[in-house]
Scaffold this motif. Structure first.
Motif, mmCIF file in Angstrom:
data_model
loop_
_atom_site.group_PDB
_atom_site.id
_atom_site.type_symbol
_atom_site.label_atom_id
_atom_site.label_comp_id
_atom_site.label_asym_id
_atom_site.label_seq_id
_atom_site.Cartn_x
_atom_site.Cartn_y
_atom_site.Cartn_z
ATOM 1 N N SER A 18 0.832 -1.207 0.000
ATOM 2 C CA SER A 18 0.000 0.000 0.000
ATOM 3 C C SER A 18 0.863 1.252 0.000
ATOM 4 C CB SER A 18 -0.933 -0.008 1.216
ATOM 5 O OG SER A 18 -0.193 -0.018 2.435
ATOM 6 N N GLY A 19 1.950 1.266 0.778
ATOM 7 C CA GLY A 19 2.846 2.417 0.775
ATOM 8 C C GLY A 19 3.495 2.620 -0.579
ATOM 9 N N HIS A 20 3.885 1.518 -1.218
ATOM 10 C CA HIS A 20 4.520 1.588 -2.530
ATOM 11 C C HIS A 20 3.547 2.126 -3.576
ATOM 12 C CE1 HIS A 20 7.535 0.820 -5.441
ATOM 13 N NE2 HIS A 20 6.967 -0.228 -6.001
ATOM 14 N N ILE A 21 2.287 1.696 -3.505
ATOM 15 C CA ILE A 21 1.274 2.175 -4.437
ATOM 16 C C ILE A 21 1.021 3.670 -4.240
ATOM 17 C CG2 ILE A 21 -1.184 2.065 -4.986
ATOM 18 C CD1 ILE A 21 0.280 -0.173 -6.266
ATOM 19 N N ILE A 22 1.010 4.125 -2.996
ATOM 20 C CA ILE A 22 0.787 5.550 -2.723
ATOM 21 C C ILE A 22 1.903 6.389 -3.328
ATOM 22 C CG2 ILE A 22 0.768 7.285 -0.883
ATOM 23 C CD1 ILE A 22 -0.758 5.244 0.829
ATOM 24 N N VAL A 23 3.155 5.932 -3.179
ATOM 25 C CA VAL A 23 4.287 6.657 -3.768
ATOM 26 C C VAL A 23 4.161 6.691 -5.287
ATOM 27 C CG1 VAL A 23 6.789 6.599 -4.128
ATOM 28 C CG2 VAL A 23 5.855 6.215 -1.854
ATOM 29 N N MET A 24 3.818 5.554 -5.896
ATOM 30 C CA MET A 24 3.652 5.503 -7.349
ATOM 31 C C MET A 24 2.514 6.423 -7.804
ATOM 32 S SD MET A 24 4.078 1.403 -8.002
ATOM 33 C CE MET A 24 3.625 1.552 -9.736
ATOM 34 N N LEU A 25 1.427 6.431 -7.044
ATOM 35 C CA LEU A 25 0.279 7.254 -7.402
ATOM 36 C C LEU A 25 0.628 8.738 -7.335
ATOM 37 C CD1 LEU A 25 -2.727 7.346 -8.099
ATOM 38 C CD2 LEU A 25 -3.220 7.335 -5.655
ATOM 39 N N ALA A 26 1.335 9.140 -6.268
ATOM 40 C CA ALA A 26 1.719 10.544 -6.135
ATOM 41 C C ALA A 26 2.677 10.957 -7.246
ATOM 42 C CB ALA A 26 2.357 10.780 -4.759
ATOM 43 N N GLY A 27 3.656 10.103 -7.542
ATOM 44 C CA GLY A 27 4.628 10.435 -8.580
ATOM 45 C C GLY A 27 4.002 10.517 -9.961
ATOM 46 N N SER A 28 3.159 9.531 -10.306
ATOM 47 C CA SER A 28 2.538 9.541 -11.634
ATOM 48 C C SER A 28 1.526 10.670 -11.752
ATOM 49 C CB SER A 28 1.869 8.194 -11.909
ATOM 50 O OG SER A 28 0.871 7.918 -10.933
ATOM 51 N N GLY A 29 0.817 10.984 -10.656
ATOM 52 C CA GLY A 29 -0.141 12.087 -10.693
ATOM 53 C C GLY A 29 0.538 13.430 -10.882
ATOM 54 N N ALA A 30 1.646 13.642 -10.169
ATOM 55 C CA ALA A 30 2.394 14.888 -10.323
ATOM 56 C C ALA A 30 2.978 15.011 -11.724
ATOM 57 C CB ALA A 30 3.512 14.955 -9.272
ATOM 58 N N GLU A 31 3.497 13.899 -12.257
ATOM 59 C CA GLU A 31 4.068 13.921 -13.609
ATOM 60 C C GLU A 31 2.997 14.224 -14.644
ATOM 61 O OE1 GLU A 31 5.034 12.289 -17.532
ATOM 62 O OE2 GLU A 31 3.555 11.460 -16.139
ATOM 63 N N PHE A 32 1.806 13.669 -14.459
ATOM 64 C CA PHE A 32 0.708 13.914 -15.391
ATOM 65 C C PHE A 32 0.305 15.385 -15.390
ATOM 66 C CE2 PHE A 32 -3.892 14.343 -16.039
ATOM 67 C CZ PHE A 32 -4.010 13.838 -17.317
ATOM 68 N N LEU A 33 0.198 15.975 -14.200
ATOM 69 C CA LEU A 33 -0.247 17.360 -14.094
ATOM 70 C C LEU A 33 0.808 18.349 -14.595
ATOM 71 C CD1 LEU A 33 -1.958 17.187 -10.592
ATOM 72 C CD2 LEU A 33 -3.116 17.542 -12.779
ATOM 73 N N MET A 34 2.077 18.055 -14.312
ATOM 74 C CA MET A 34 3.132 19.015 -14.620
ATOM 75 C C MET A 34 3.682 18.876 -16.041
ATOM 76 S SD MET A 34 5.141 18.782 -10.967
ATOM 77 C CE MET A 34 6.386 19.995 -11.403
ATOM 78 N N VAL A 35 3.583 17.686 -16.624
ATOM 79 C CA VAL A 35 4.197 17.436 -17.929
ATOM 80 C C VAL A 35 3.159 17.252 -19.024
ATOM 81 C CG1 VAL A 35 5.728 15.920 -19.242
ATOM 82 C CG2 VAL A 35 6.234 16.433 -16.843
ATOM 83 N N GLN A 36 2.168 16.420 -18.759
ATOM 84 C CA GLN A 36 1.218 16.074 -19.819
ATOM 85 C C GLN A 36 0.078 17.077 -19.957
ATOM 86 O OE1 GLN A 36 -0.029 11.975 -19.853
ATOM 87 N NE2 GLN A 36 1.870 11.258 -18.903
ATOM 88 N N GLN A 37 -0.143 17.870 -18.918
ATOM 89 C CA GLN A 37 -1.202 18.865 -18.976
ATOM 90 C C GLN A 37 -0.613 20.263 -19.167
ATOM 91 O OE1 GLN A 37 -4.782 18.022 -18.661
ATOM 92 N NE2 GLN A 37 -3.660 16.194 -19.317
ATOM 93 N N GLU A 38 -1.318 21.081 -19.884
ATOM 94 C CA GLU A 38 -0.853 22.437 -20.126
ATOM 95 C C GLU A 38 -1.583 23.403 -19.197
ATOM 96 O OE1 GLU A 38 -1.477 23.307 -24.206
ATOM 97 O OE2 GLU A 38 0.005 21.845 -24.945
#
Length: 269
Positions: A199-219
């Motif tokens: 569960s901790g590992h999934i939370i880290v992955m979720l936070a990292g992928s969510g931040a990457e999506f918002l900062m890189v893939q979204q304008e």
């Protein structure tokens, strides 16, 4: 619910990480039909053994009467396991032979958990069920062998037949005690550790992928700001995960000591 993530990805939305993504490809697959091989989990497990050996050997290399800082930390760590997990649980009479096992279990689990908090490694070994089952199986085997060695065939009776219970109730309680002690015990011992680390590992992955999506893939400035907020919000989660990594290592070793104590003092129950 499972179709929402692929649909979101097709529409250009956020696709959250899945449990399957925590299972990295094998580095050296040697039994492809069984899905097994030498992977990152095995590599980190071997690395943890090497680190534990090197760090503690280096810390006590001088064995000075007035300890250095490293020697003091190593001796304090050993003393914590010896006194808190050994003497306080097993008792003054029985604890000394079991200190090496408790020391090994505690630091092996601790180092493998902490790998999940180290950048680039970023994988707690026990977030996968296999390593957790294997280590819990070793502890269960020690518990059973010790019980039969100390008490012979009576050990099975001591672990499955509660004392002071009316005989008609034993028809129900004896199978339940057998399932609880011999089947459910090793499963809960392993799955507790695995579930928390996963569960901790999934939370880290979720936070990292969510931040990457918002900062890189979204304008847009708003998306970038939200991505920064997600990263900032993941900082307390990171430290919470650190606490859980240490706590789960302690709980796993504590239960190991309790299981050994139940074999040593089975007659007292």
């Amino acid at each position: 619910m499972s179709s929402l993530a692929p649909r979101a990805a097709e529409e250009g939305g956020f696709q959250p990480p899945t449990i399957s993504e925590t299972h990295l490809p094998e580095i050296l697959p040697w039994m492809a039909e069984w899905g097994t091989g030498f992977g990152k989990n095995m590599l980190l497990a071997l690395l943890s053994v090497l680190l534990i050996y090197v760090l503690f050997t280096w810390s006590i290399r001088k064995n000075a009467l007035v300890p250095s800082r490293g020697q003091y930390v190593a001796e304090s760590a050993y003393g914590f396991v010896r006194n808190t997990l050994g003497r306080d649980i097993l008792g003054e009479k029985h604890f000394k032979p079991w200190v090496p096992l408790l020391f090994t279990v505690f630091f092996f689990v601790l180092f493998n958990n902490l790998f999940g908090a180290i950048p680039f490694l970023q994988l707690p070994t026990f977030s996968h069920a296999g390593p957790a089952y294997a280590l819990a199986g070793v502890v269960w085997f020690v518990w059973v062998v010790l019980g039969f060695k100390l008490h012979g065939g009576r050990f099975m009776k001591l672990m499955t037949v509660p004392s002071g219970v009316p005989k008609p109730l034993l028809i129900i309680l004896t199978p339940l005690e057998f399932l609880s002690n011999f089947l459910i015990r090793p499963l809960t011992h392993s799955l507790r550790l695995m579930a928390v680390m996963l569960s901790g590992h999934i939370i880290v992955m979720l936070a990292g992928s969510g931040a990457e999506f918002l900062m890189v893939q979204q304008e847009g400035l708003g998306s970038t700001a939200m991505g920064v907020l997600v990263l900032l919000g993941s900082i307390p989660l990171y430290f919470l995960e650190l606490i859980m990594m240490v706590l789960q290592a302690f709980v796993f070793a504590l239960l190991t000591a309790i299981y050994i104590q139940s074999s040593v003092e089975a007659d007292a129950h």
